[in-house]
Design a protein around this motif. Structure first.
Motif, PDB file in Angstrom:
ATOM      1  N   PHE A   1       0.782  -1.254   0.085  1.00 44.50           N
ATOM      2  CA  PHE A   1       0.047  -0.039  -0.060  1.00 44.50           C
ATOM      3  C   PHE A   1       0.820   1.106   0.070  1.00 44.50           C
ATOM      4  O   PHE A   1       0.641   2.279  -0.878  1.00 44.50           O
ATOM      5  N   ASP A   2       1.931   1.416   0.837  1.00 45.70           N
ATOM      6  CA  ASP A   2       2.710   2.505   1.034  1.00 45.70           C
ATOM      7  C   ASP A   2       3.650   2.669  -0.577  1.00 45.70           C
ATOM      8  O   ASP A   2       3.835   3.987  -0.645  1.00 45.70           O
ATOM      9  N   GLN A   3       3.832   1.680  -1.041  1.00 45.15           N
ATOM     10  CA  GLN A   3       4.637   1.868  -2.248  1.00 45.15           C
ATOM     11  C   GLN A   3       3.955   2.173  -3.600  1.00 45.15           C
ATOM     12  O   GLN A   3       4.448   2.576  -4.430  1.00 45.15           O
ATOM     13  N   THR A   4       2.572   2.003  -3.446  1.00 46.98           N
ATOM     14  CA  THR A   4       1.740   2.400  -4.616  1.00 46.98           C
ATOM     15  C   THR A   4       1.080   3.799  -4.394  1.00 46.98           C
ATOM     16  O   THR A   4       1.008   4.396  -3.187  1.00 46.98           O
ATOM     17  N   GLU A   5       0.671   4.266  -5.479  1.00 48.07           N
ATOM     18  CA  GLU A   5       0.195   5.606  -5.527  1.00 48.07           C
ATOM     19  C   GLU A   5      -1.808   5.671  -5.608  1.00 48.07           C
ATOM     20  O   GLU A   5      -2.013   6.835  -5.635  1.00 48.07           O
ATOM     21  N   GLN A   6      -1.946   4.548  -6.032  1.00 47.76           N
ATOM     22  CA  GLN A   6      -3.503   4.612  -6.127  1.00 47.76           C
ATOM     23  C   GLN A   6      -4.054   3.129  -6.081  1.00 47.76           C
ATOM     24  O   GLN A   6      -3.092   2.342  -5.709  1.00 47.76           O
ATOM     25  N   LEU A   7      -5.555   3.131  -5.624  1.00 49.82           N
ATOM     26  CA  LEU A   7      -6.183   1.799  -5.272  1.00 49.82           C
ATOM     27  C   LEU A   7      -7.018   1.576  -6.202  1.00 49.82           C
ATOM     28  O   LEU A   7      -7.739   2.575  -6.667  1.00 49.82           O
ATOM     29  N   VAL A   8      -6.967   0.415  -6.936  1.00 46.95           N
ATOM     30  CA  VAL A   8      -7.923   0.090  -8.093  1.00 46.95           C
ATOM     31  C   VAL A   8      -8.718  -1.226  -7.501  1.00 46.95           C
ATOM     32  O   VAL A   8      -8.051  -2.300  -7.145  1.00 46.95           O
ATOM     33  N   LEU A   9     -10.100  -1.165  -6.974  1.00 43.68           N
ATOM     34  CA  LEU A   9     -10.891  -2.157  -6.842  1.00 43.68           C
ATOM     35  C   LEU A   9     -11.865  -2.859  -7.905  1.00 43.68           C
ATOM     36  O   LEU A   9     -11.790  -2.175  -9.036  1.00 43.68           O
ATOM     37  N   GLU A  10     -12.627  -3.686  -7.646  1.00 42.99           N
ATOM     38  CA  GLU A  10     -13.742  -4.101  -8.742  1.00 42.99           C
ATOM     39  C   GLU A  10     -14.655  -3.080  -8.999  1.00 42.99           C
ATOM     40  O   GLU A  10     -14.810  -2.852 -10.398  1.00 42.99           O
ATOM     41  N   LEU A  11     -15.011  -2.263  -8.030  1.00 37.78           N
ATOM     42  CA  LEU A  11     -15.598  -1.210  -8.338  1.00 37.78           C
ATOM     43  C   LEU A  11     -15.092   0.263  -7.598  1.00 37.78           C
ATOM     44  O   LEU A  11     -14.269   0.056  -6.801  1.00 37.78           O
ATOM     45  N   ASP A  12     -15.382   1.293  -8.288  1.00 29.39           N
ATOM     46  CA  ASP A  12     -15.074   2.549  -7.756  1.00 29.39           C
ATOM     47  C   ASP A  12     -15.869   2.662  -6.361  1.00 29.39           C
ATOM     48  O   ASP A  12     -16.833   3.521  -6.566  1.00 29.39           O
ATOM     49  N   MET A  13     -15.367   2.506  -5.210  1.00 30.95           N
ATOM     50  CA  MET A  13     -16.210   2.300  -3.844  1.00 30.95           C
ATOM     51  C   MET A  13     -16.287   3.762  -3.494  1.00 30.95           C
ATOM     52  O   MET A  13     -16.837   3.824  -2.447  1.00 30.95           O
ATOM     53  N   ASP A  14     -15.633   4.528  -3.733  1.00 28.38           N
ATOM     54  CA  ASP A  14     -15.282   6.180  -3.483  1.00 28.38           C
ATOM     55  C   ASP A  14     -16.601   6.806  -4.194  1.00 28.38           C
ATOM     56  O   ASP A  14     -16.930   7.899  -3.719  1.00 28.38           O
ATOM     57  N   ASP A  15     -17.320   6.163  -5.108  1.00 30.24           N
ATOM     58  CA  ASP A  15     -18.542   6.824  -5.780  1.00 30.24           C
ATOM     59  C   ASP A  15     -19.627   7.054  -4.910  1.00 30.24           C
ATOM     60  O   ASP A  15     -19.970   6.246  -4.470  1.00 30.24           O
ATOM     61  N   PRO A  16     -19.941   8.474  -4.781  1.00 29.57           N
ATOM     62  CA  PRO A  16     -21.049   8.636  -3.837  1.00 29.57           C
ATOM     63  C   PRO A  16     -22.338   8.085  -4.075  1.00 29.57           C
ATOM     64  O   PRO A  16     -23.270   7.960  -3.199  1.00 29.57           O
ATOM     65  N   GLY A  17     -22.445   7.855  -5.393  1.00 31.18           N
ATOM     66  CA  GLY A  17     -23.637   7.515  -5.846  1.00 31.18           C
ATOM     67  C   GLY A  17     -24.090   5.975  -5.848  1.00 31.18           C
ATOM     68  O   GLY A  17     -24.994   5.522  -6.075  1.00 31.18           O
ATOM     69  N   MET A  18     -22.830   4.974  -5.315  1.00 29.49           N
ATOM     70  CA  MET A  18     -22.867   3.752  -5.514  1.00 29.49           C
ATOM     71  C   MET A  18     -23.671   3.104  -4.456  1.00 29.49           C
ATOM     72  O   MET A  18     -24.784   2.315  -4.838  1.00 29.49           O
ATOM     73  N   MET A  19     -23.737   3.561  -3.360  1.00 29.74           N
ATOM     74  CA  MET A  19     -24.990   3.054  -2.301  1.00 29.74           C
ATOM     75  C   MET A  19     -26.326   3.099  -2.920  1.00 29.74           C
ATOM     76  O   MET A  19     -26.905   1.972  -2.555  1.00 29.74           O
ATOM     77  N   GLY A  20     -26.595   4.421  -3.278  1.00 23.74           N
ATOM     78  CA  GLY A  20     -28.096   4.573  -3.746  1.00 23.74           C
ATOM     79  C   GLY A  20     -28.262   3.306  -4.897  1.00 23.74           C
ATOM     80  O   GLY A  20     -29.569   2.987  -5.100  1.00 23.74           O
TER      81      GLY A  20
END
Length: 290
Positions: A63-82
């Protein structure tokens, strides 16, 4: 003849020996193919027992050596939960209890009461595939906690790292919730009538994960999908095709900057798993061992 023999040897080397993942590791370093700095691939589990989701020293280092996180979904998207909430609801106006009938409704209600302390009434507006998945989660025989996806998301947000997704919410919803009602009812019947067996199967899956056995986890998942007692859809659609679709996205991201990629651990193993697909593209995949 010599040319044929050489091609055969190359084929065996590339597509035979490399197919099965021997190393027991959830974390893999990605290098080669012109990468200036390594990226990392991590196999997640979406649910877990409380106290088992931990940032190991190896994962912390990646985690410390990398600059970004890529998951299956963009879980930071505020519209995802809705979107997820909306997708889980019945679209035909019929309640779950109407579709299940009195006998199965009573069994589902009893199971939910026993495992969650709330009856079917709380879930009556869901669609059947969502209810089937919810019942499946109750088979986890320990207090449940959110998995590594949420932990990594929180860590990336705190570190103000960019967060991206490999696929859209719409495509995942279409895949996960496309099961016909008849198959969902069959799966629900299996769960309520064979709950100890379902608990045992889920326990085995979690144990493969604890042992970091990504090949064993893939083989177990494949066998589970082939079991007609509990219909889950197509393994090819659920794993293989998605893995293939993710590779160009992964390549783009790791070529741009060092990236930590987190996907469900069952996606790592197998001939069409992410590890082998990246190897076929010329990348070096090295297990990060404790």
């Amino acid at each position: 003849m010599k040319k044929y023999f050489l091609l055969l040897l190359l084929s065996i080397f590339q597509f035979g020996i490399s197919q099965e993942i021997k190393e027991k590791s959830l974390l893999w370093e990605i290098s080669g193919n012109g990468l200036e700095k390594p990226s990392y691939l991590f196999g997640t589990i979406h649910i877990a027992c409380q106290g088992e989701v931990l940032m190991s020293p190896e994962l912390q280092s990646a985690f410390d050596q990398t600059e970004q996180l890529v998951l299956e979904l963009d879980m930071d998207d505020p519209g995802m939960m809705g979107k997820m909430m909306e997708a889980s609801l019945s679209k035909d106006g019929k309640k779950v209890s109407e579709k299940l009938g009195p006998d199965l409704t009573q069994k589902v209600d009893s199971l939910l009461q026993a495992k969650m302390g709330m009856g079917l009434m709380m879930f009556d507006n869901l669609n059947l595939p969502t209810l089937s998945m919810q019942l499946g989660l109750t088979a986890l025989d320990c207090p449940m906690d959110l998995g590594y996806d949420m932990m990594l998301l929180t860590e990336a947000q705190n570190a103000k790292k960019e967060i991206k997704g490999l696929e859209s919410m719409d495509s995942q919803i279409e895949l996960l919730l496309s099961q016909p009602d008849e198959e969902s009812i069959q799966a629900i019947k299996y769960l309520v009538n064979n709950f100890p067996e379902a608990q045992s199967e889920l326990s085995k899956m979690v144990e493969y994960y604890r042992n970091q056995d990504v090949q064993g986890l893939y083989d177990f998942t494949k066998k589970s999908f082939e079991d007609p007692k509990f219909p889950q859809g197509s393994l090819v659609e659920f794993l293989d095709k998605r893995n293939q679709n993710w590779i160009p996205v992964i390549e783009k991201e790791i070529q741009s900057k060092p990236t930590l990629i987190g996907v469900g651990a069952a996606h790592l193993g197998g001939k069409e798993g992410v590890i082998n697909l990246l190897k076929k593209k010329g990348y070096k995949l090295k297990a990060v061992l404790k």
